[in-house]
Design a protein around this motif. Structure first.
Motif, PDB file in Angstrom:
ATOM      1  N   UNK A 246       0.824  -1.212   0.000  1.00 49.07           N
ATOM      2  CA  UNK A 246       0.000   0.000   0.000  1.00 49.07           C
ATOM      3  C   UNK A 246       0.858   1.262   0.000  1.00 49.07           C
ATOM      4  N   UNK A 247       2.057   1.181   0.591  1.00 41.72           N
ATOM      5  CA  UNK A 247       2.932   2.364   0.558  1.00 41.72           C
ATOM      6  C   UNK A 247       3.374   2.659  -0.875  1.00 41.72           C
ATOM      7  N   UNK A 248       3.632   1.597  -1.664  1.00 45.08           N
ATOM      8  CA  UNK A 248       3.974   1.796  -3.084  1.00 45.08           C
ATOM      9  C   UNK A 248       2.770   2.373  -3.837  1.00 45.08           C
ATOM     10  N   UNK A 249       1.593   1.860  -3.552  1.00 44.89           N
ATOM     11  CA  UNK A 249       0.386   2.351  -4.227  1.00 44.89           C
ATOM     12  C   UNK A 249       0.150   3.812  -3.898  1.00 44.89           C
ATOM     13  N   UNK A 250       0.385   4.206  -2.639  1.00 46.59           N
ATOM     14  CA  UNK A 250       0.175   5.600  -2.244  1.00 46.59           C
ATOM     15  C   UNK A 250       1.066   6.543  -3.043  1.00 46.59           C
ATOM     16  N   UNK A 251       2.259   6.090  -3.391  1.00 39.59           N
ATOM     17  CA  UNK A 251       3.147   6.941  -4.195  1.00 39.59           C
ATOM     18  C   UNK A 251       2.701   7.024  -5.651  1.00 39.59           C
ATOM     19  N   UNK A 252       1.937   6.052  -6.108  1.00 36.13           N
ATOM     20  CA  UNK A 252       1.505   6.040  -7.503  1.00 36.13           C
ATOM     21  C   UNK A 252       0.141   6.697  -7.725  1.00 36.13           C
ATOM     22  N   UNK A 253      -0.612   6.960  -6.669  1.00 33.45           N
ATOM     23  CA  UNK A 253      -1.975   7.480  -6.804  1.00 33.45           C
ATOM     24  C   UNK A 253      -1.993   8.824  -7.523  1.00 33.45           C
ATOM     25  N   UNK A 254      -1.094   9.720  -7.176  1.00 33.44           N
ATOM     26  CA  UNK A 254      -1.109  11.051  -7.794  1.00 33.44           C
ATOM     27  C   UNK A 254      -0.260  11.171  -9.052  1.00 33.44           C
ATOM     28  N   UNK A 255       0.976  10.709  -9.071  1.00 32.71           N
ATOM     29  CA  UNK A 255       1.814  10.934 -10.254  1.00 32.71           C
ATOM     30  C   UNK A 255       1.299  10.273 -11.527  1.00 32.71           C
ATOM     31  N   UNK A 256       0.771   9.072 -11.441  1.00 35.92           N
ATOM     32  CA  UNK A 256       0.351   8.358 -12.649  1.00 35.92           C
ATOM     33  C   UNK A 256      -0.779   9.084 -13.377  1.00 35.92           C
TER      34      UNK A 256
END
Length: 100
Positions: free
Chosen positions: A74-84
């Motif tokens: 989930x920490x990896x997903x949190x980093x991808x939520x906005x930039x992608x």
């Protein structure tokens, strides 16, 4: 009477994504962590959430490895939520402006 430890009856835990068997990042994990870390400088709220999830995950590896793996993912997903999404919008705008 002998004490039963967690290690005696534990099933082999699956590793979190991009984490090696010794608990460190794989080479791909290091590269992705660097790229996402650089991008996250722009998206500070996502960075804070990811850092909190990662910290809680690290603390739980000894007692609950399955939950720790989920927190790491989930920490990896949190980093991808906005930039992608922003990257996708930027690519679409570029494609539209190049077509005109």
């Amino acid at each position: 009477m002998t004490a039963v430890t967690y290690q005696e009856h534990a099933t082999p835990a699956r590793r979190a994504a991009l984490i090696g068997p010794d608990g460190t990042y794989t080479r791909v994990g290091q590269t992705l962590a660097f790229i996402l870390g650089f991008i996250s400088l722009v998206f500070v709220p996502a960075t804070v959430v990811a850092a909190m999830l990662y910290t809680h995950g690290e603390a739980r590896f000894a007692t609950d490895p399955e939950r720790a793996r989920k927190l790491m993912n989930w920490s990896w997903i949190a980093l991808l939520v906005w930039p992608v999404p922003f990257l996708c919008v930027g690519l679409v705008r570029y494609a539209v402006s190049a077509a005109l």
